[in-house]
Enzyme design. Sequence first.
Site, mmCIF file in Angstrom:
data_model
loop_
_atom_site.group_PDB
_atom_site.id
_atom_site.type_symbol
_atom_site.label_atom_id
_atom_site.label_comp_id
_atom_site.label_asym_id
_atom_site.label_seq_id
_atom_site.Cartn_x
_atom_site.Cartn_y
_atom_site.Cartn_z
ATOM 1 N N CYS A 40 0.835 -1.210 0.000
ATOM 2 C CA CYS A 40 0.000 0.000 0.000
ATOM 3 C C CYS A 40 0.870 1.262 0.000
ATOM 4 O O CYS A 40 1.620 1.478 -0.937
ATOM 5 C CB CYS A 40 -0.977 -0.037 1.170
ATOM 6 S SG CYS A 40 -2.375 1.112 0.936
ATOM 7 N N LYS A 57 -12.530 7.738 -2.654
ATOM 8 C CA LYS A 57 -11.760 6.618 -2.135
ATOM 9 C C LYS A 57 -12.096 5.332 -2.896
ATOM 10 O O LYS A 57 -13.272 5.010 -3.110
ATOM 11 C CB LYS A 57 -12.056 6.429 -0.652
ATOM 12 C CG LYS A 57 -11.189 5.389 0.041
ATOM 13 C CD LYS A 57 -11.499 5.339 1.535
ATOM 14 C CE LYS A 57 -10.576 4.397 2.273
ATOM 15 N NZ LYS A 57 -10.860 4.352 3.728
ATOM 16 N N SER A 77 -8.463 -0.262 -0.356
ATOM 17 C CA SER A 77 -8.824 0.840 0.534
ATOM 18 C C SER A 77 -7.742 1.909 0.439
ATOM 19 O O SER A 77 -6.753 1.872 1.167
ATOM 20 C CB SER A 77 -8.965 0.339 1.978
ATOM 21 O OG SER A 77 -9.281 1.412 2.853
ATOM 22 N N HIS A 82 -4.860 -4.858 -0.433
ATOM 23 C CA HIS A 82 -4.723 -5.494 0.873
ATOM 24 C C HIS A 82 -5.180 -6.955 0.884
ATOM 25 O O HIS A 82 -6.210 -7.286 1.463
ATOM 26 C CB HIS A 82 -5.509 -4.695 1.909
ATOM 27 C CG HIS A 82 -4.916 -3.347 2.193
ATOM 28 N ND1 HIS A 82 -3.780 -3.180 2.950
ATOM 29 C CD2 HIS A 82 -5.301 -2.110 1.799
ATOM 30 C CE1 HIS A 82 -3.491 -1.884 3.028
ATOM 31 N NE2 HIS A 82 -4.384 -1.228 2.340
ATOM 32 N N GLU A 106 -3.922 -9.077 2.675
ATOM 33 C CA GLU A 106 -3.765 -9.537 4.063
ATOM 34 C C GLU A 106 -4.966 -9.223 4.942
ATOM 35 O O GLU A 106 -5.052 -9.705 6.081
ATOM 36 C CB GLU A 106 -2.505 -8.904 4.684
ATOM 37 C CG GLU A 106 -2.656 -7.493 5.206
ATOM 38 C CD GLU A 106 -2.628 -6.406 4.133
ATOM 39 O OE1 GLU A 106 -2.712 -5.214 4.475
ATOM 40 O OE2 GLU A 106 -2.514 -6.753 2.938
ATOM 41 N N ARG A 121 -16.035 2.904 11.449
ATOM 42 C CA ARG A 121 -15.204 3.921 12.103
ATOM 43 C C ARG A 121 -15.463 5.294 11.490
ATOM 44 O O ARG A 121 -15.646 6.289 12.206
ATOM 45 C CB ARG A 121 -13.725 3.561 11.951
ATOM 46 C CG ARG A 121 -12.745 4.577 12.504
ATOM 47 C CD ARG A 121 -11.381 4.386 11.875
ATOM 48 N NE ARG A 121 -11.404 4.647 10.436
ATOM 49 C CZ ARG A 121 -10.474 4.227 9.581
ATOM 50 N NH1 ARG A 121 -9.463 3.484 10.001
ATOM 51 N NH2 ARG A 121 -10.574 4.532 8.288
#
Length: 307
Positions: free
Chosen positions: A142, A163, A192, A235, A237, A249
């Site tokens: 990233c 985004k 992301s 990502h 992971e 969040r």
Amino acid sequence: MPIKIPDTLPAFQTLVKEGVRVMTETVAIRQDIRPLQIGLLNLMPNKVKTEVQMARLIGATPLQVELSLVRVGGHRPKNTPEEHLLAFYETWEEVRHRKFDGFIITGAPVETLDYEDVTYWDEMKRIFDWTQTNVHSTLNVCWGAMAAIYHFHGVPKHRLPEKAFGVYRHHNRKPSSVYLNGFSDDFQIPVSRWTELRAEDIRKVPGLDILMESDETGVCLVQETAGNRLYILNHVEYDSTSLAEEYFRDVEAGAPIKLPKNYFPHNDPSLVPQNRWRSHAHLLFGNWINEIYQTTSYDPEKIGTGA
């Protein structure tokens, strides 16, 4: 063989519950094997969560791996207790004398800043240069990937109008790559980020090959054979709930955020998302570690010397 991490590390019990084989120092010594030395430069604010995500994938290999946790010395994270850092982490300055078979540099929540405005950018530049002499193979993730490819090749990042957030279909652009052994022709990976690297910029640089790409979110994985580096912008992971946690969040904070695409069943955030990328995450990390094992020197001191 299992992964060797401190048995008091919070990730230890989590990995054991998931069936990942982990070992103590005593067992590792008894096996009389040189374990692969993998370093994790963890730039994420929630370091414990990132430790679990990376150790889970590294620990799935049949090879014995010793994981060392590393942090930048010029920055104090706000979301990780000082006791955890002191107990389990070394600063890069403290490990810079060592040689690593593999080294992972994670993302960081500084994506929208110019690189030169990041408070620890000077240290990051020294770390990137150090990987050329002290690391056999580097996996940059990233923001770590964007920063590394900018440092080495001047490839700029570009701000997205909104985004890139969700689980997106990706294409296997180079099935012959050792890092894509076993990969499907297309697969899904969580994304992301607020910025991107553009394919046309990467293709201008000799020696950079795009391995994974999405029609919607662009470049995902880039290989640099000469530098023995991988750059992954997305990502693999992530946990099944990582995107949900980011979404809730931001909702709670009142930040502008859309539902992650192709993630919640029926776009209903009250439903539990399904993981559709786990197998390819294990494939990628397994292929990376296997390639390290096949090509690294048995004598760690020869790493980075060209021997």
